[in-house]
Motif scaffolding. Structure first.
Motif, PDB file in Angstrom:
ATOM      1  N   ASP A 177       0.822  -1.212   0.000  1.00 46.55           N
ATOM      2  CA  ASP A 177       0.000   0.000   0.000  1.00 46.55           C
ATOM      3  C   ASP A 177       0.858   1.265   0.000  1.00 46.55           C
ATOM      4  N   SER A 178       1.944   1.246   0.747  1.00 42.37           N
ATOM      5  CA  SER A 178       2.813   2.425   0.812  1.00 42.37           C
ATOM      6  C   SER A 178       3.515   2.680  -0.522  1.00 42.37           C
ATOM      7  N   ILE A 179       3.857   1.601  -1.237  1.00 40.40           N
ATOM      8  CA  ILE A 179       4.489   1.762  -2.550  1.00 40.40           C
ATOM      9  C   ILE A 179       3.490   2.353  -3.544  1.00 40.40           C
ATOM     10  N   ILE A 180       2.265   1.839  -3.535  1.00 39.36           N
ATOM     11  CA  ILE A 180       1.232   2.346  -4.438  1.00 39.36           C
ATOM     12  C   ILE A 180       0.950   3.814  -4.144  1.00 39.36           C
ATOM     13  N   LYS A 181       0.911   4.171  -2.865  1.00 38.65           N
ATOM     14  CA  LYS A 181       0.668   5.561  -2.486  1.00 38.65           C
ATOM     15  C   LYS A 181       1.788   6.463  -3.004  1.00 38.65           C
ATOM     16  N   GLY A 217       1.524   9.537  -6.222  1.00 39.27           N
ATOM     17  CA  GLY A 217       1.900  10.945  -6.100  1.00 39.27           C
ATOM     18  C   GLY A 217       3.175  11.313  -6.826  1.00 39.27           C
ATOM     19  N   LEU A 218       3.750  10.365  -7.564  1.00 38.45           N
ATOM     20  CA  LEU A 218       5.020  10.584  -8.257  1.00 38.45           C
ATOM     21  C   LEU A 218       4.897  11.656  -9.339  1.00 38.45           C
ATOM     22  N   LYS A 219       5.872  12.540  -9.397  1.00 46.21           N
ATOM     23  CA  LYS A 219       5.917  13.568 -10.443  1.00 46.21           C
ATOM     24  C   LYS A 219       7.214  13.407 -11.234  1.00 46.21           C
ATOM     25  N   VAL A 220       7.052  13.178 -12.557  1.00 51.35           N
ATOM     26  CA  VAL A 220       8.189  12.922 -13.436  1.00 51.35           C
ATOM     27  C   VAL A 220       8.152  13.903 -14.598  1.00 51.35           C
ATOM     28  N   ILE A 221       9.288  14.502 -14.938  1.00 50.96           N
ATOM     29  CA  ILE A 221       9.334  15.433 -16.067  1.00 50.96           C
ATOM     30  C   ILE A 221      10.544  15.149 -16.954  1.00 50.96           C
ATOM     31  N   ASP A 222      10.353  15.357 -18.242  1.00 47.35           N
ATOM     32  CA  ASP A 222      11.439  15.337 -19.217  1.00 47.35           C
ATOM     33  C   ASP A 222      11.501  16.743 -19.804  1.00 47.35           C
ATOM     34  N   PRO A 223      12.521  17.543 -19.464  1.00 45.48           N
ATOM     35  CA  PRO A 223      12.593  18.939 -19.930  1.00 45.48           C
ATOM     36  C   PRO A 223      13.048  19.094 -21.369  1.00 45.48           C
ATOM     37  N   ALA A 224      13.400  17.991 -22.019  1.00 44.60           N
ATOM     38  CA  ALA A 224      13.766  18.021 -23.443  1.00 44.60           C
ATOM     39  C   ALA A 224      13.225  16.742 -24.065  1.00 44.60           C
TER      40      ALA A 224
END
Length: 246
Positions: free
Chosen positions: A2-6, A10-17
């Motif tokens: 459950d903690s991994i799924i949580k 909420g994970l935020k991932v960005i590719d700036p290029a």
């Protein structure tokens, strides 16, 4: 589990290029595999929709690349489309997930808006429209919001010209697939201030081979004269990364 799924939710991932979206799509596929191992009732369509809506963001300066990234993302969802089209939810608003802008130049913070008679609420108005557009599934409301946004950014300069910030804000046109914004500001464009993960393969360009690629960047604290453009991407990536980010 459950903690991994949580944490993943909420994970935020960005590719700036992001180019045509190879790295964001790669991250999408990786996250799907992790969810599949964790969730007893795994639904690939709903999982991809959630990841695209909540986790992944991309930026590139080339309009065509951004269009292709959006298309690849859309196709990655359609692959798992249910047979009954009545059950299909509207796709994520990809105009505000993959944006066309210059990742290395930030929004002006000089605070000179009032000196030019600019609309002091311009930034907030555009941000409110973005949030409303992203949170609605009504096609009619989207059309209305799009019209409002375009009307605001098409207003000409006043008698005393316009501040640098106002000029920058009006270059951000997420509904126009042929223009690139002259700046990038994550909080304004995505509503995200910092990321857990920054991914990507930024361009490798030495200034002596392409001086134009460094236009607008020579005032940056990261500019070092004889250098490679990837270094500035690395610095900017760290700037938008959470303290314990990767």
């Amino acid at each position: 589990k459950d903690s991994i799924i949580k944490a993943l939710d909420g994970l935020k991932v960005i590719d700036p290029a992001c180019g045509s979206g190879a790295f964001p799509i790669g991250m999408l596929q990786l996250l799907v595999k992790v969810y599949e191992r964790l969730e007893a009732r795994f639904d690939p369509y709903k999982t991809k929709l959630h990841i695209i809506e909540k986790n992944i963001y991309g930026v590139d300066i080339e309009p065509m690349a951004v269009e292709i990234a959006r298309l690849r993302t859309w196709l990655s969802i359609i692959v798992d489309e249910e047979a009954d089209s009545e059950k299909i939810k509207p796709l994520p608003n990809l105009e505000f997930k993959f944006v066309c802008s210059n990742s290395l130049i930030d929004l002006d913070k000089s605070g000179q808006v009032a000196l030019y008679g600019d609309d002091p609420e311009l930034e907030n108005k555009l941000r409110d429209i973005r949030e409303a557009y992203f949170n609605t599934e009504s096609l009619n409301k989207k059309k209305k919001l799009k019209s409002e946004y375009e009307k605001i950014v098409n207003v000409g300069e006043g008698l005393f010209g316009a501040s640098e910030k106002s000029k920058q804000l009006k270059t951000y046109r997420p509904f126009d697939n042929e223009t690139s914004a002259s700046f990038f500001n994550s909080e304004f464009m995505f509503g995200v201030t910092a990321y857990d993960v920054v991914i990507g393969n930024p361009p490798y360009i030495k200034e002596y081979t392409n001086r134009d690629a460094f236009n607008g960047l020579r005032e940056s604290p990261y500019y070092q004269g004889k250098m490679d453009l990837w270094y500035m991407f690395a610095c900017k990536s760290i700037d938008i990364l959470k303290e314990d980010g990767i």
